[in-house]
Design a protein around this motif. Structure first.
Motif, short mmCIF file in Angstrom:
data_model
loop_
_atom_site.label_atom_id
_atom_site.label_comp_id
_atom_site.label_asym_id
_atom_site.label_seq_id
_atom_site.Cartn_x
_atom_site.Cartn_y
_atom_site.Cartn_z
N CYS A 91 0.85 -1.19 0.00
CA CYS A 91 0.00 0.00 0.00
C CYS A 91 0.89 1.24 0.00
N TYR A 92 0.72 2.10 -0.96
CA TYR A 92 1.43 3.38 -0.93
C TYR A 92 0.61 4.45 -1.63
N GLY A 93 0.99 5.70 -1.42
CA GLY A 93 0.34 6.81 -2.10
C GLY A 93 1.38 7.52 -2.94
N GLN A 103 -4.30 7.17 -2.41
CA GLN A 103 -3.77 5.80 -2.43
C GLN A 103 -3.50 5.33 -3.86
N LEU A 104 -2.31 4.82 -4.08
CA LEU A 104 -1.95 4.20 -5.38
C LEU A 104 -1.71 2.72 -5.11
N GLY A 105 -0.53 2.38 -4.61
CA GLY A 105 -0.23 0.99 -4.26
C GLY A 105 0.21 0.17 -5.44
N ASP A 106 0.64 -1.06 -5.15
CA ASP A 106 1.07 -1.99 -6.19
C ASP A 106 -0.14 -2.44 -6.98
N GLY A 107 -0.45 -1.75 -8.06
CA GLY A 107 -1.62 -2.07 -8.87
C GLY A 107 -1.33 -3.16 -9.87
N ARG A 108 -0.06 -3.31 -10.22
CA ARG A 108 0.28 -4.41 -11.13
C ARG A 108 1.61 -5.06 -10.74
N ALA A 109 2.03 -4.80 -9.51
CA ALA A 109 3.23 -5.47 -9.02
C ALA A 109 2.82 -6.36 -7.86
N TYR A 135 -5.13 -2.67 -5.31
CA TYR A 135 -4.67 -1.32 -5.66
C TYR A 135 -4.75 -1.04 -7.16
N SER A 136 -5.40 -1.92 -7.91
CA SER A 136 -5.38 -1.77 -9.38
C SER A 136 -6.30 -0.66 -9.89
N ARG A 137 -7.12 -0.12 -9.02
CA ARG A 137 -8.08 0.93 -9.41
C ARG A 137 -8.80 0.50 -10.68
N THR A 138 -8.76 1.30 -11.75
CA THR A 138 -9.56 0.93 -12.94
C THR A 138 -8.75 0.10 -13.94
N ALA A 139 -7.50 -0.19 -13.62
CA ALA A 139 -6.64 -0.85 -14.62
C ALA A 139 -6.58 -2.36 -14.42
N ASP A 140 -5.86 -3.05 -15.32
CA ASP A 140 -5.97 -4.51 -15.40
C ASP A 140 -4.87 -5.28 -14.69
N GLY A 141 -3.88 -4.60 -14.15
CA GLY A 141 -2.81 -5.31 -13.46
C GLY A 141 -1.81 -6.00 -14.38
N ARG A 142 -1.93 -5.74 -15.66
CA ARG A 142 -1.07 -6.42 -16.64
C ARG A 142 -0.04 -5.48 -17.26
N VAL A 179 -4.90 -5.22 -23.70
CA VAL A 179 -5.38 -4.13 -24.55
C VAL A 179 -4.84 -2.80 -24.02
N ARG A 180 -4.19 -2.04 -24.90
CA ARG A 180 -3.63 -0.76 -24.50
C ARG A 180 -3.92 0.33 -25.53
N ASP A 181 -4.22 1.49 -25.03
CA ASP A 181 -4.36 2.68 -25.86
C ASP A 181 -3.04 3.44 -25.71
N THR A 277 6.37 10.74 -6.63
CA THR A 277 6.98 10.26 -5.38
C THR A 277 6.74 8.77 -5.15
N ASP A 278 5.76 8.20 -5.84
CA ASP A 278 5.58 6.75 -5.73
C ASP A 278 6.61 5.99 -6.57
N ASN A 279 7.36 6.73 -7.37
CA ASN A 279 8.41 6.10 -8.18
C ASN A 279 9.79 6.46 -7.66
N ILE A 287 13.88 3.19 -10.17
CA ILE A 287 12.78 2.23 -10.00
C ILE A 287 11.64 2.61 -10.94
N ASP A 288 10.87 1.61 -11.34
CA ASP A 288 9.69 1.81 -12.20
C ASP A 288 10.06 2.38 -13.56
N TYR A 289 10.59 1.52 -14.38
CA TYR A 289 10.94 1.93 -15.75
C TYR A 289 9.68 1.97 -16.59
P1 AMP Z 1 3.25 4.17 -12.64
O1 AMP Z 1 2.96 5.42 -13.40
O2 AMP Z 1 3.59 2.98 -13.51
O3 AMP Z 1 4.26 4.36 -11.57
O4 AMP Z 1 1.89 3.73 -11.94
C1 AMP Z 1 1.16 4.56 -11.07
C2 AMP Z 1 0.12 3.76 -10.36
O5 AMP Z 1 -0.76 3.13 -11.28
C3 AMP Z 1 0.67 2.64 -9.49
O6 AMP Z 1 -0.17 2.50 -8.37
C4 AMP Z 1 0.55 1.44 -10.39
O7 AMP Z 1 0.49 0.24 -9.66
C5 AMP Z 1 -0.74 1.73 -11.11
N1 AMP Z 1 -0.80 1.07 -12.42
C6 AMP Z 1 -0.11 1.38 -13.54
N2 AMP Z 1 -0.42 0.56 -14.54
C7 AMP Z 1 -1.33 -0.32 -14.06
C8 AMP Z 1 -2.06 -1.43 -14.60
N3 AMP Z 1 -1.90 -1.82 -15.87
N4 AMP Z 1 -2.89 -2.08 -13.77
C9 AMP Z 1 -3.07 -1.71 -12.50
N5 AMP Z 1 -2.44 -0.68 -11.93
C10 AMP Z 1 -1.58 0.02 -12.70
#
Ligand code: AMP
Ligand code: MG
Length: 533
Positions: A91-93, A103-109, A135-142, A179-181, A277-279, A287-289
């Motif tokens: 969990c992180y912001g 809150q952001l967090g590990d959404g795909r890690a 923590y994936s919010r609206t995204a897919d974790g991929r 799927v990515r835009d 700051t989350d990166n 970190i976070d390439y």
């Molecule tokens: P980033 O810009 O990659 O550092 O991501 C910012 C935030 O969005 C972090 O909380 C990530 O875990 C989340 N995030 C980025 N891409 C995805 C994804 N495809 N699915 C879920 N969470 C994501």
């Protein structure tokens, strides 16, 4: 046949020493009062190992026979767990582009666990792209193949360049589309998916502290700071002094590491692209390439990140100022733990002092100077102006300087420097100024040679040791991605070899060290990347 012994020894301190989320479903939510949430990777269709870094496998104690077994691809695609793994999302912001984002967090890690190697070093193993978490919010974790290859190769390239960074063990293709835009312009496309396993002593970010501060959870904040000191800064853990003194020493240490990190980025021409700051790693690692890039022509205003094209907040030349801004956010977050906040100001001051001292020393070394007086400073300043005005390749310029001998040939600088120019008109406009500059530089560096009894060979070796021959230029990474997407991983493998020795000229790999070709100037992936990468 019995399964291969992976050789990995797990010892998971983050999840055993810090409070976890009591809720165990994987629904997106706000997670309060916890540093992590238990989560399982989501299986994929057809895991296949695309590449691995053998030295990282050795570092974490992973046996090569296991790497070559199908079980390895299954585990590092998230389809199976090894005994001892306790997967979680942290969990992180964070402050994103200057604003508090909550809150952001590990959404795909997903961290699989911490291993301790034979030397007693601790390494976290973390999958990126292994499916959704709370923590994936609206995204897919991929994650897509292109961004996974970019993270895999660049982590290793940075390490071998001597830049503090997280490492990468493996990249596994999943057999599933994602799927990515790519440019957020309504053109969503399916792309091949992949998962990188990245490795670091700690993946704790500034944002891990900020989230507890934002929620006024001072108890969790204190617990996380003390955990971080104990696990990730053991050299401070045993210092005399009360808790506040220890925490103050820790913040100063973080400031120094962050300064050191950015000096290295400036030395090799690396632009992180998303210094939210989350990166920002608490250990001062890259970190976070994501939409990172390397400057080709020297341009302090350049950013590879199209998402930041308007403000250019994270442009090359702004990185030191942003690092300091981020440290201020960290200082604010941990301030509730300090009765005397002067200690935090001392840390911020230490950032500036460290940055300036190390930046100047780094610059002098790039130019082959032993000492720095007014002459040297002026020559350095003029060089950067000329590099910018004449649109000169940053990496090639310094290698060319290193190759100059004890006498300067009478050829014009534009010929002597070789194929380092991107614009003929700009080159011609600066031709005389460049020749004049080269003479001044050569006279100065030769004076240093004589004063210090230094041979040209020694000078050259010293310059080549700080001025890389190979950096992972954006168009080179893109060539590896295009080939891998078409089913040919050989360019990824070739680059993995080249990047291991970046300060040595490798003529048989010359095509990877050329200046950016004209076709790549505006090509997606080569000069333009978005956060969706
Ligand atoms: P980033 O810009 O990659 O550092 O991501 C910012 C935030 O969005 C972090 O909380 C990530 O875990 C989340 N995030 C980025 N891409 C995805 C994804 N495809 N699915 C879920 N969470 C994501
Ligand atoms: Mg991130």
């Amino acid at each position: 046949m019995p399964p291969e012994d992976p050789g990995l020894a797990f010892d998971n301190r983050f999840v055993t020493e810090l409070p976890g989320d009591p809720q165990s479903t994987n629904a997106r939510r706000q997670v309060l009062g916890a540093a992590w949430s238990a989560v399982r990777p989501t299986p994929v269709s057809r895991p296949q190992l695309l590449a691995h870094a053998a030295d990282v496998a050795a570092l974490v104690g992973c046996r090569e026979t296991f790497v070559q077994s199908p079980d390895f691809a299954a585990v590092f695609a998230g389809n199976a767990l090894l005994p001892g793994m306790q997967p979680y999302a942290a969990c992180y912001g964070g402050h994103q582009f200057g604003n508090w984002a909550g809150q952001l967090g590990d959404g795909r890690a997903i961290t699989l666990g911490e291993v301790v190697n034979a030397q007693g070093e601790r390494w976290e193993l973390q999958l990126k792209g292994a499916g959704p978490t709370p923590y994936s919010r609206t995204a897919d974790g991929r994650a897509v193949l292109r961004s996974s290859i970019r993270e895999f190769l660049c982590s290793e390239a940075m390490h071998h360049l001597g830049v503090p960074t997280t490492r990468a063990l493996s990249v596994v293709t999943t057999g599933d589309d994602v799927v990515r835009d790519m440019f957020y312009n309504g053109n969503a496309q399916p792309e091949p998916g992949a998962i990188v396993c990245r490795v670091a002593p700690s993946f704790i970010r500034f944002g891990n502290f900020e989230i507890f501060a934002a929620r006024n959870d001072t108890a969790m904040l204190a617990q996380l700071v003390d955990f971080t000191i104990a696990r990730d800064f053991p050299h401070l853990a045993h210092r005399a002094g009360n808790a506040e003194e220890q925490r103050a020493a820790w913040f100063v240490d973080v400031c120094e590491r962050t300064a050191h990190l950015v000096v290295h980025w400036m030395r090799v021409g690396f632009v992180h692209g998303v210094m939210n700051t989350d990166n920002m790693s608490i250990l001062g690692l890259t970190i976070d390439y994501g939409p990172y890039g390397w400057i080709d022509d020297f341009n302090p205003h350049w950013t590879p990140n199209t998402t930041d094209a308007q403000m250019r907040r994270y442009r090359f030349g702004q990185q030191p100022a942003i690092a300091q801004w981020n440290l201020l956010r960290l200082a604010e977050a941990i301030a509730p733990l300090f009765a005397d906040t002067d200690a935090l100001q001392r840390g911020i001051d230490r950032f500036s002092e460290t940055y300036i001292a190390q930046y100047e020393a780094m610059n002098a070394a790039k130019f082959g100077f032993v000492t720095r007086g007014e002459d040297e400073q002026r020559i350095i300043r003029e060089a950067y102006k000329l590099m910018y005005d004449a649109e000169i390749d940053y990496t090639l310029f310094f290698r060319a300087l290193g190759n100059v001998g004890d006498t300067l040939p009478s050829t014009p600088a534009t010929v002597l420097l070789g194929d380092v120019f991107y614009d003929d008109a700009k080159r011609d406009a600066q031709a005389d100024a460049l020749t004049e500059w080269l003479q001044a530089w050569h006279a100065c560096v030769s004076r240093h040679d004589r004063a210090h009894g230094r041979s040209v060979a020694v000078r050259r070796a010293a310059m080549h040791a700080v001025n890389p021959w190979f950096v992972l230029r954006n168009y080179v990474a893109q060539e590896a991605i295009d080939a891998a997407t078409a089913g040919d991983p050989s360019v990824v493998h070739a680059l993995l070899e080249v990047l291991r020795d970046p300060y040595t000229e490798q003529p048989h790999h010359g095509r990877f060290a050329r200046r950016r070709p004209e076709w790549a100037r505006h090509k997606a992936g080569c000069s333009m990347l978005s956060c969706s990468s």
